[in-house]
Design an enzyme around this catalytic site. Structure first.
Site, short mmCIF file in Angstrom:
data_model
loop_
_atom_site.label_atom_id
_atom_site.label_comp_id
_atom_site.label_asym_id
_atom_site.label_seq_id
_atom_site.Cartn_x
_atom_site.Cartn_y
_atom_site.Cartn_z
N TYR A 1 -1.96 -0.40 10.59
CA TYR A 1 -1.86 -0.67 9.28
C TYR A 1 -0.64 -0.11 8.55
CZ TYR A 1 -3.23 -0.99 4.24
OH TYR A 1 -3.33 -1.17 3.10
N SER B 1 0.99 -0.96 -0.15
CA SER B 1 -0.15 -0.19 0.03
C SER B 1 1.07 1.22 -0.02
CB SER B 1 -0.88 0.12 1.19
OG SER B 1 -1.51 1.18 1.32
#
Length: 250
Positions: A148, A135
């Site tokens: 995250y 990501s």
């Protein structure tokens, strides 16, 4: 481009980015094992070169047995796509250890276990491609999602190290780093933002779309196109890269 006869394994392959990559690989001739925790979801999309395998990436025994079963059925894994993961935001001072460890188990341990087990058979071949679906949160801190972001930084570090280890071998390692992609995770995040902030659904969606400089959500097929590029002709020198599919994020 042809991937005829090559066995690909895609974790989290029943929906979203994983399914788009699995289908793209199958269209190029690969035989694709798609894994996930929900067998019914996998069965719904299996066929046309996709083979369902129930597997929990956070469970070592499940990954060891699952990858071994896939190899026994379809031969050595030559394309490993470690895609399975969860994306949730939470303020650090509200994060308990169980929540933290669960995200680490899926997003970091799951990638480690998947790659480790796939490499066991990939070493028997003369060509391999390993990709982690990371990501943009693995390239910079993502506001509101420290846990995250930490998992995706860890994944990118793992990939860079493996690329260095295998620099003179016929196996490449890369991460794909999307911004916000149009998947069911978006719906979950919209609900989470609404609950935390009191925003409307439209306002919460704009928060995520606004992260993408080109002003729209990325499609899963756009991420799949990057995966095909990494598997394609003349891709051997693409190693240790964090390939951004992020609408102009720099």
């Amino acid at each position: 481009m042809s991937l005829n006869g090559k066995h690909a394994l895609v974790t989290g392959g029943g929906t979203g980015i994983g399914l788009a990559i699995a289908r793209a690989l199958a269209e190029q001739g690969a035989v694709v094992t798609i894994t996930g925790r929900r067998k019914s979801v996998l069965d719904d999309v299996a066929g046309d070169g996709l083979f369902a395998l129930q597997m929990d990436v956070a469970d070592e025994a499940s990954v060891v047995d699952g990858v071994a079963a896939a190899v026994a059925a379809r031969g050595p894994v030559q394309i490993c796509v470690a895609n399975a993961g969860i994306a949730e935001g939470k303020a650090l001072f509200k994060t308990d250890l169980d929540w933290w460890r669960n995200m680490m188990a899926i997003n970091v341990d799951g990638v480690f276990l998947t790659i480790r087990e796939c490499l066991k058979s990939m070493h028997q071949t003369d060509w391999g491609r390993v990709m982690a679906i990371s990501s943009i949160a693995g390239l910079r801190g993502l506001q509101g999602a420290p846990c995250y972001s930490a998992t995706k930084h860890a994944v990118n570090g793992m990939i860079k190290s493996l690329a260095a280890d295998y620099a003179r071998k016929p196996i490449t390692f890369n991460s794909i780093c999307p911004a916000y992609v149009e998947t069911p995770i978006i719906d979950q995040n919209v609900e989470s933002i609404m609950a935390r902030t009191g925003m409307s659904q439209e306002e919460a969606l704009k928060v995520m779309v606004g992260v993408n400089p080109h002003g729209r959500l990325i499609t899963p097929d756009e991420v799949a196109a990057a995966a095909l590029y990494i598997c394609g002709p003349n891709s051997d020198s693409i190693r240790g890269q964090m390939v951004q599919v992020s609408g102009g994020e720099v």
